[in-house]
Design a protein around this motif. Structure first.
Motif, PDB file in Angstrom:
ATOM      1  N   ASN A 179       0.861  -1.208   0.079  1.00 35.23           N
ATOM      2  CA  ASN A 179      -0.001  -0.068  -0.116  1.00 35.23           C
ATOM      3  C   ASN A 179       0.904   1.389   0.029  1.00 35.23           C
ATOM      4  OD1 ASN A 179      -2.321   1.634   0.467  1.00 35.23           O
ATOM      5  ND2 ASN A 179      -1.595   1.875   2.346  1.00 35.23           N
ATOM      6  N   LEU A 180       0.583   2.080  -0.974  1.00 33.55           N
ATOM      7  CA  LEU A 180       1.737   3.295  -1.061  1.00 33.55           C
ATOM      8  C   LEU A 180       1.022   4.661  -0.468  1.00 33.55           C
ATOM      9  CD1 LEU A 180       2.454   2.894  -5.036  1.00 33.55           C
ATOM     10  CD2 LEU A 180       3.622   1.792  -3.003  1.00 33.55           C
ATOM     11  N   SER A 181       1.914   5.382  -0.009  1.00 36.38           N
ATOM     12  CA  SER A 181       1.323   6.477   0.813  1.00 36.38           C
ATOM     13  C   SER A 181       0.841   7.556  -0.102  1.00 36.38           C
ATOM     14  CB  SER A 181       2.836   7.212   1.386  1.00 36.38           C
ATOM     15  OG  SER A 181       2.510   8.417   2.042  1.00 36.38           O
ATOM     16  N   PHE A 182      -0.274   8.004   0.592  1.00 41.09           N
ATOM     17  CA  PHE A 182      -0.999   9.042  -0.238  1.00 41.09           C
ATOM     18  C   PHE A 182      -1.720   8.665  -1.573  1.00 41.09           C
ATOM     19  CE2 PHE A 182       2.796  11.142   1.657  1.00 41.09           C
ATOM     20  CZ  PHE A 182       2.039  11.931   2.505  1.00 41.09           C
ATOM     21  N   GLU A 183      -2.012   7.281  -1.433  1.00 38.73           N
ATOM     22  CA  GLU A 183      -2.958   6.833  -2.771  1.00 38.73           C
ATOM     23  C   GLU A 183      -4.182   6.917  -2.483  1.00 38.73           C
ATOM     24  OE1 GLU A 183      -1.483   3.032  -3.977  1.00 38.73           O
ATOM     25  OE2 GLU A 183      -2.050   2.118  -2.334  1.00 38.73           O
ATOM     26  N   GLY A 184      -4.647   7.107  -1.347  1.00 35.63           N
ATOM     27  CA  GLY A 184      -6.250   6.929  -1.112  1.00 35.63           C
ATOM     28  C   GLY A 184      -6.690   8.754  -1.243  1.00 35.63           C
ATOM     29  N   GLN A 185      -7.849   8.790  -0.446  1.00 32.58           N
ATOM     30  CA  GLN A 185      -8.646   9.866  -0.525  1.00 32.58           C
ATOM     31  C   GLN A 185      -8.228  10.845   0.675  1.00 32.58           C
ATOM     32  OE1 GLN A 185     -12.468   8.279  -0.878  1.00 32.58           O
ATOM     33  NE2 GLN A 185     -12.316   7.756  -2.743  1.00 32.58           N
ATOM     34  N   SER A 186      -7.829  10.192   1.740  1.00 34.52           N
ATOM     35  CA  SER A 186      -7.696  11.095   3.064  1.00 34.52           C
ATOM     36  C   SER A 186      -6.567  11.757   2.917  1.00 34.52           C
ATOM     37  CB  SER A 186      -8.112   9.822   4.202  1.00 34.52           C
ATOM     38  OG  SER A 186      -7.749  10.780   5.656  1.00 34.52           O
ATOM     39  N   ASN A 187      -6.577  13.118   3.542  1.00 34.90           N
ATOM     40  CA  ASN A 187      -5.219  13.744   3.848  1.00 34.90           C
ATOM     41  C   ASN A 187      -4.839  13.966   5.288  1.00 34.90           C
ATOM     42  OD1 ASN A 187      -4.848  14.573   0.845  1.00 34.90           O
ATOM     43  ND2 ASN A 187      -6.760  15.990   1.101  1.00 34.90           N
ATOM     44  N   PHE A 188      -5.408  13.233   6.116  1.00 31.56           N
ATOM     45  CA  PHE A 188      -5.446  13.202   7.429  1.00 31.56           C
ATOM     46  C   PHE A 188      -5.626  12.069   8.032  1.00 31.56           C
ATOM     47  CE2 PHE A 188      -6.732  13.928  11.979  1.00 31.56           C
ATOM     48  CZ  PHE A 188      -5.714  14.432  12.633  1.00 31.56           C
ATOM     49  N   GLY A 189      -5.042  11.242   9.080  1.00 29.79           N
ATOM     50  CA  GLY A 189      -5.595  10.175   9.751  1.00 29.79           C
ATOM     51  C   GLY A 189      -5.486   9.015   9.177  1.00 29.79           C
ATOM     52  N   SER A 190      -6.671   8.375   9.604  1.00 30.66           N
ATOM     53  CA  SER A 190      -6.833   6.818   8.880  1.00 30.66           C
ATOM     54  C   SER A 190      -7.266   6.968   7.488  1.00 30.66           C
ATOM     55  CB  SER A 190      -8.032   6.238   9.579  1.00 30.66           C
ATOM     56  OG  SER A 190      -8.345   4.932   9.175  1.00 30.66           O
ATOM     57  N   GLU A 191      -6.935   6.048   6.702  1.00 33.09           N
ATOM     58  CA  GLU A 191      -7.163   5.952   5.252  1.00 33.09           C
ATOM     59  C   GLU A 191      -7.920   4.341   5.211  1.00 33.09           C
ATOM     60  OE1 GLU A 191      -8.022   6.694   1.965  1.00 33.09           O
ATOM     61  OE2 GLU A 191      -6.575   8.043   2.062  1.00 33.09           O
ATOM     62  N   ILE A 192      -8.904   4.362   4.427  1.00 36.67           N
ATOM     63  CA  ILE A 192      -9.573   3.028   4.174  1.00 36.67           C
ATOM     64  C   ILE A 192      -9.154   2.700   2.613  1.00 36.67           C
ATOM     65  CG2 ILE A 192     -11.485   1.582   4.022  1.00 36.67           C
ATOM     66  CD1 ILE A 192     -12.869   3.769   5.998  1.00 36.67           C
ATOM     67  N   ILE A 193      -8.844   1.429   2.490  1.00 37.24           N
ATOM     68  CA  ILE A 193      -8.426   0.846   1.148  1.00 37.24           C
ATOM     69  C   ILE A 193      -8.906  -0.429   0.796  1.00 37.24           C
ATOM     70  CG2 ILE A 193      -6.835   0.603  -0.827  1.00 37.24           C
ATOM     71  CD1 ILE A 193      -5.050   2.743   0.836  1.00 37.24           C
ATOM     72  N   SER A 194      -9.757  -0.445  -0.037  1.00 38.90           N
ATOM     73  CA  SER A 194     -10.377  -1.835  -0.842  1.00 38.90           C
ATOM     74  C   SER A 194      -9.708  -2.342  -2.100  1.00 38.90           C
ATOM     75  CB  SER A 194     -11.658  -1.886  -0.807  1.00 38.90           C
ATOM     76  OG  SER A 194     -12.497  -2.844  -1.272  1.00 38.90           O
ATOM     77  N   SER A 195      -9.930  -3.825  -1.874  1.00 40.52           N
ATOM     78  CA  SER A 195      -9.300  -4.448  -3.424  1.00 40.52           C
ATOM     79  C   SER A 195     -10.518  -4.589  -4.282  1.00 40.52           C
ATOM     80  CB  SER A 195      -8.316  -5.550  -3.094  1.00 40.52           C
ATOM     81  OG  SER A 195      -9.279  -6.569  -2.645  1.00 40.52           O
ATOM     82  N   VAL A 196     -11.719  -4.436  -3.620  1.00 41.75           N
ATOM     83  CA  VAL A 196     -12.878  -4.859  -4.246  1.00 41.75           C
ATOM     84  C   VAL A 196     -13.579  -3.675  -5.360  1.00 41.75           C
ATOM     85  CG1 VAL A 196     -15.624  -5.167  -4.222  1.00 41.75           C
ATOM     86  CG2 VAL A 196     -13.953  -5.961  -2.223  1.00 41.75           C
ATOM     87  N   ALA A 197     -13.337  -4.219  -6.722  1.00 41.22           N
ATOM     88  CA  ALA A 197     -13.680  -3.232  -7.655  1.00 41.22           C
ATOM     89  C   ALA A 197     -15.023  -2.834  -7.675  1.00 41.22           C
ATOM     90  CB  ALA A 197     -13.440  -4.209  -9.132  1.00 41.22           C
ATOM     91  N   GLY A 198     -14.980  -1.514  -7.979  1.00 45.22           N
ATOM     92  CA  GLY A 198     -16.273  -0.671  -7.608  1.00 45.22           C
ATOM     93  C   GLY A 198     -16.693  -0.177  -6.446  1.00 45.22           C
ATOM     94  N   ASP A 199     -15.895  -0.765  -5.305  1.00 43.58           N
ATOM     95  CA  ASP A 199     -16.120  -0.228  -4.003  1.00 43.58           C
ATOM     96  C   ASP A 199     -15.589   1.486  -4.207  1.00 43.58           C
ATOM     97  OD1 ASP A 199     -15.136   0.662  -1.370  1.00 43.58           O
ATOM     98  OD2 ASP A 199     -15.687  -1.526  -0.884  1.00 43.58           O
ATOM     99  N   PRO A 200     -16.157   2.399  -3.428  1.00 45.17           N
ATOM    100  CA  PRO A 200     -15.660   3.602  -3.555  1.00 45.17           C
ATOM    101  C   PRO A 200     -14.410   3.712  -2.859  1.00 45.17           C
ATOM    102  CG  PRO A 200     -17.875   3.664  -2.310  1.00 45.17           C
ATOM    103  CD  PRO A 200     -17.355   2.068  -2.776  1.00 45.17           C
ATOM    104  N   GLU A 201     -14.069   2.734  -2.215  1.00 44.99           N
ATOM    105  CA  GLU A 201     -12.447   3.007  -1.699  1.00 44.99           C
ATOM    106  C   GLU A 201     -11.308   2.205  -2.279  1.00 44.99           C
ATOM    107  OE1 GLU A 201     -11.948   4.894   0.503  1.00 44.99           O
ATOM    108  OE2 GLU A 201     -14.264   5.334   1.309  1.00 44.99           O
ATOM    109  N   TYR A 202     -11.895   1.733  -3.407  1.00 46.25           N
ATOM    110  CA  TYR A 202     -10.987   0.545  -4.464  1.00 46.25           C
ATOM    111  C   TYR A 202      -9.631   1.293  -4.720  1.00 46.25           C
ATOM    112  CZ  TYR A 202      -9.626  -1.893  -8.438  1.00 46.25           C
ATOM    113  OH  TYR A 202      -8.637  -2.879  -9.224  1.00 46.25           O
TER     114      TYR A 202
END
Length: 202
Positions: free
Chosen positions: A117-140
């Protein structure tokens, strides 16, 4: 005889097929801390309790946190699923500005990297980041998507970042490699039926 054997094999595959596609959450039977000095002695069960801290939650809240330690075999959070599973997807909650690697193993001694999991690749700019491998998931995130793999053990560890690390959730989905007792019962009944029909025809 070959016709009978072929019929039995087809029956077995048809009876056991539904279990192969019914992926569900894979809950570890235990978790252990391998060499990490945890902040406040956090309870490792929160890593798979089903509660996912919302994005932006302060990184030490509802999470397992530690300072400075990166590594692989010597500094990890380890999970034992209790048996072999075919893992198909994962959802992780981690501190947003760090790098984490997830590995899996059949026997707990030989490990293979599932994803990083690479730094800063999600949507959050602070604290916890949720990341999913499920295609179509908003956190994909495609970077953590992986092909189905069989494993009994998994582990996660930091590989870089700002030296203030945390993991709030590690949730795999998959199916047990060994069928459940109900599946075996159906399989045996189906094979018996096929065998009886073949016997009457002979």
């Amino acid at each position: 005889m070959n016709h009978l054997l072929k019929s039995l094999l087809i029956a077995a595959s048809l009876i056991s097929a539904p279990a192969a596609f019914a992926a569900s959450p894979v809950t570890p039977v235990s978790a252990s801390n391998n060499g990490i000095v945890l902040i406040d002695g956090a309870d490792l069960s929160i890593l798979f309790d089903g509660y996912i801290a919302p994005e932006g939650t302060p990184y030490q809240t509802d999470a397992v946190s530690w300072f400075g330690q990166v590594g692989s075999s010597g500094v990890t959070l380890d999970f034992d699923f209790g048996q072999l599973y075919t893992l198909s997807d994962v959802l992780i909650g981690v501190d947003h500005n760090d790098f984490y690697q997830v590995q899996v193993s059949l026997d707990g001694s030989v490990w293979n990297t599932l994803f990083t999991n690479l730094s800063f690749e999600g949507q959050s700019n602070f604290g916890s980041e949720i990341i999913s491998s499920v295609a179509g998931d908003p956190e994909y995130q495609a970077t953590i998507d992986f092909p189905t793999t069989v494993a009994r053990y998994a582990r996660i560890y930091a590989v870089g970042g700002d030296s203030a690390f945390s993991v709030s959730e590690v949730s795999f989905s998959g199916v047990a490699v060994v069928p459940e007792p109900e599946t075996w019962a159906l399989l045996i009944a189906g094979l018996g039926l096929i065998g009886a029909i073949a016997y009457r025809r002979s």
